[in-house]
Design a protein around this motif. Structure first.
Motif, PDB file in Angstrom:
ATOM      1  N   LEU A 225       0.830  -1.191   0.000  1.00  0.00           N
ATOM      2  CA  LEU A 225       0.000   0.000   0.000  1.00  0.00           C
ATOM      3  C   LEU A 225       0.875   1.256   0.000  1.00  0.00           C
ATOM      4  O   LEU A 225       0.587   2.237  -0.707  1.00  0.00           O
ATOM      5  N   ALA A 226       1.977   1.205   0.751  1.00  0.00           N
ATOM      6  CA  ALA A 226       2.885   2.354   0.776  1.00  0.00           C
ATOM      7  C   ALA A 226       3.514   2.575  -0.587  1.00  0.00           C
ATOM      8  O   ALA A 226       3.688   3.724  -1.037  1.00  0.00           O
ATOM      9  N   LEU A 227       3.882   1.502  -1.275  1.00  0.00           N
ATOM     10  CA  LEU A 227       4.446   1.639  -2.622  1.00  0.00           C
ATOM     11  C   LEU A 227       3.441   2.256  -3.576  1.00  0.00           C
ATOM     12  O   LEU A 227       3.793   3.109  -4.409  1.00  0.00           O
ATOM     13  N   ILE A 228       2.183   1.828  -3.473  1.00  0.00           N
ATOM     14  CA  ILE A 228       1.160   2.379  -4.364  1.00  0.00           C
ATOM     15  C   ILE A 228       0.974   3.864  -4.108  1.00  0.00           C
ATOM     16  O   ILE A 228       0.877   4.686  -5.035  1.00  0.00           O
ATOM     17  N   VAL A 229       0.920   4.228  -2.822  1.00  0.00           N
ATOM     18  CA  VAL A 229       0.742   5.643  -2.484  1.00  0.00           C
ATOM     19  C   VAL A 229       1.951   6.460  -2.982  1.00  0.00           C
ATOM     20  O   VAL A 229       1.794   7.562  -3.535  1.00  0.00           O
ATOM     21  N   ALA A 230       3.158   5.910  -2.810  1.00  0.00           N
ATOM     22  CA  ALA A 230       4.353   6.624  -3.280  1.00  0.00           C
ATOM     23  C   ALA A 230       4.337   6.784  -4.789  1.00  0.00           C
ATOM     24  O   ALA A 230       4.717   7.835  -5.326  1.00  0.00           O
ATOM     25  N   ALA A 231       3.913   5.716  -5.491  1.00  0.00           N
ATOM     26  CA  ALA A 231       3.837   5.800  -6.953  1.00  0.00           C
ATOM     27  C   ALA A 231       2.846   6.858  -7.395  1.00  0.00           C
ATOM     28  O   ALA A 231       3.085   7.621  -8.342  1.00  0.00           O
ATOM     29  N   VAL A 232       1.709   6.925  -6.715  1.00  0.00           N
ATOM     30  CA  VAL A 232       0.696   7.937  -7.059  1.00  0.00           C
ATOM     31  C   VAL A 232       1.243   9.335  -6.802  1.00  0.00           C
ATOM     32  O   VAL A 232       1.056  10.258  -7.611  1.00  0.00           O
ATOM     33  N   ILE A 233       1.954   9.507  -5.651  1.00  0.00           N
ATOM     34  CA  ILE A 233       2.511  10.825  -5.331  1.00  0.00           C
ATOM     35  C   ILE A 233       3.546  11.246  -6.385  1.00  0.00           C
ATOM     36  O   ILE A 233       3.572  12.389  -6.848  1.00  0.00           O
ATOM     37  N   VAL A 234       4.407  10.281  -6.763  1.00  0.00           N
ATOM     38  CA  VAL A 234       5.414  10.593  -7.774  1.00  0.00           C
ATOM     39  C   VAL A 234       4.777  10.954  -9.104  1.00  0.00           C
ATOM     40  O   VAL A 234       5.199  11.888  -9.799  1.00  0.00           O
ATOM     41  N   ALA A 235       3.738  10.207  -9.489  1.00  0.00           N
ATOM     42  CA  ALA A 235       3.047  10.482 -10.746  1.00  0.00           C
ATOM     43  C   ALA A 235       2.409  11.865 -10.726  1.00  0.00           C
ATOM     44  O   ALA A 235       2.482  12.626 -11.704  1.00  0.00           O
ATOM     45  N   LEU A 236       1.755  12.176  -9.595  1.00  0.00           N
ATOM     46  CA  LEU A 236       1.131  13.495  -9.484  1.00  0.00           C
ATOM     47  C   LEU A 236       2.195  14.612  -9.527  1.00  0.00           C
ATOM     48  O   LEU A 236       1.997  15.661 -10.147  1.00  0.00           O
ATOM     49  N   TRP A 237       3.352  14.342  -8.868  1.00  0.00           N
ATOM     50  CA  TRP A 237       4.421  15.358  -8.861  1.00  0.00           C
ATOM     51  C   TRP A 237       5.018  15.589 -10.248  1.00  0.00           C
ATOM     52  O   TRP A 237       5.269  16.711 -10.662  1.00  0.00           O
TER      53      TRP A 237
END
Length: 303
Positions: free
Chosen positions: A15-27
């Protein structure tokens, strides 16, 4: 129990990896929206430059290199797409060059602007504006170095021609002639001694003559000298001539007039004596009365 704990930790990590991936994509998406793109056109080699290389405006980091492609319309040219901060003041006078960063040798796109224009260069993602790329320091050194090598090659050829056997023989002959001339000059310099002494004597005599001439001129120009005496004599002659003209000549003229009158009187007396010589003994005869006077006897009467 351990299996459940392991599964829980794996789920949390996933779940943490998914959230990090989403944050990176948004950034990344936000970062793409927060930049503007330009194409830099290069007709030179872009060695050392790579994607994500830094872009600096007047030395300040403002973006990065997004891509490098070959220009399909003009073979031999490279299109370097850069993404920079929208606040970067890129104008129609802005130009780029490639610099090397530190000791790593990594390429950096350096943007420069002379500051003479305030017209911002319009660009868009569909039609990026193009910025010209000028030769960097290394390219200029390479160009100058190539010309310098050509000059050195020509100079080497000229030196080789200069040091040919024929020229060396001519140089040797010239040196021998110079040595002979030097010996002749040395021999002649011994004969120049008396001449120099004579010149010194003549110069001393000339100096003495000049001093004597100067002394004579000083005597002539002295207040009691010949020139002053001559000037005074001429002044006295001038005064005497003026006195003669104003005093003596009028007196002589008056005296001449008196002498003339005296001569006329003497002439009259001599005529009378000539007419009546007895007048010298008896005096002049009385004057006969004229018409209208007492004792007038008339014309023709004799006494």
């Amino acid at each position: 129990m351990e299996n459940r704990s392991y599964a829980l930790m794996a789920g949390i990590f996933t779940l943490a990896l998914i959230v990090a991936a989403v944050i990176v994509a948004l950034w990344l998406e936000h970062d793409k929206k927060a930049v503007v793109v330009y194409d830099i056109v290069s007709a030179h080699s872009v060695g050392g430059l790579s994607v994500q290389s830094s872009v600096r405006f007047q030395g300040v980091p403002v973006g990065h290199v997004e891509s490098m492609t070959l220009d399909q319309e003009r073979p031999g040219r490279v299109l370097i797409r850069i993404a920079v901060n929208p606040a970067t003041p890129i104008t129609d006078q802005t130009w780029a060059e490639l610099d090397m960063q530190g000791i790593t040798g990594l390429g950096v796109v350096a943007l420069h602007d002379p500051g003479t224009s305030t017209h911002r260069l319009e660009t868009s993602a569909a039609h990026p504006a193009r910025i010209p790329l000028r030769p960097g320091l290394l390219e200029r050194i390479e160009e100058k170095g190539s010309g310098l090598l050509d000059d050195l090659d020509q100079a080497a050829g000229q030196v080789k021609l200069l040091l040919s056997a024929q020229n060396m023989q001519a140089l040797s002959t010239t040196l021998q002639n110079a040595a002979q001339i030097s010996a002749q000059i040395k021999a002649a310099s011994g004969k120049l001694g008396p001449l120099v002494n004579n010149l010194d004597t003549a110069a001393a005599q000339t100096s003495d003559a000049a001093r004597q001439a100067s002394t004579a001129l000083a005597r002539l120009a002295a207040p009691d000298g010949v020139l002053a005496s001559a000037t005074q004599s001429l002044r006295q002659i001038s005064l005497a001539a003026a006195r003669l003209n104003t005093q003596t000549l009028p007196d002589v003229s008056d005296m001449a007039g008196q002498v003339g009158e005296t001569a006329r009187g003497a002439s009259s007396i001599l005529r009378r004596v000539g007419d009546t010589p007895q007048s010298l003994l008896f005096g002049l005869p009385p004057v006969q009365p004229g018409p209208g006077e007492a004792g007038f006897a008339g014309f023709g009467e004799k006494r």
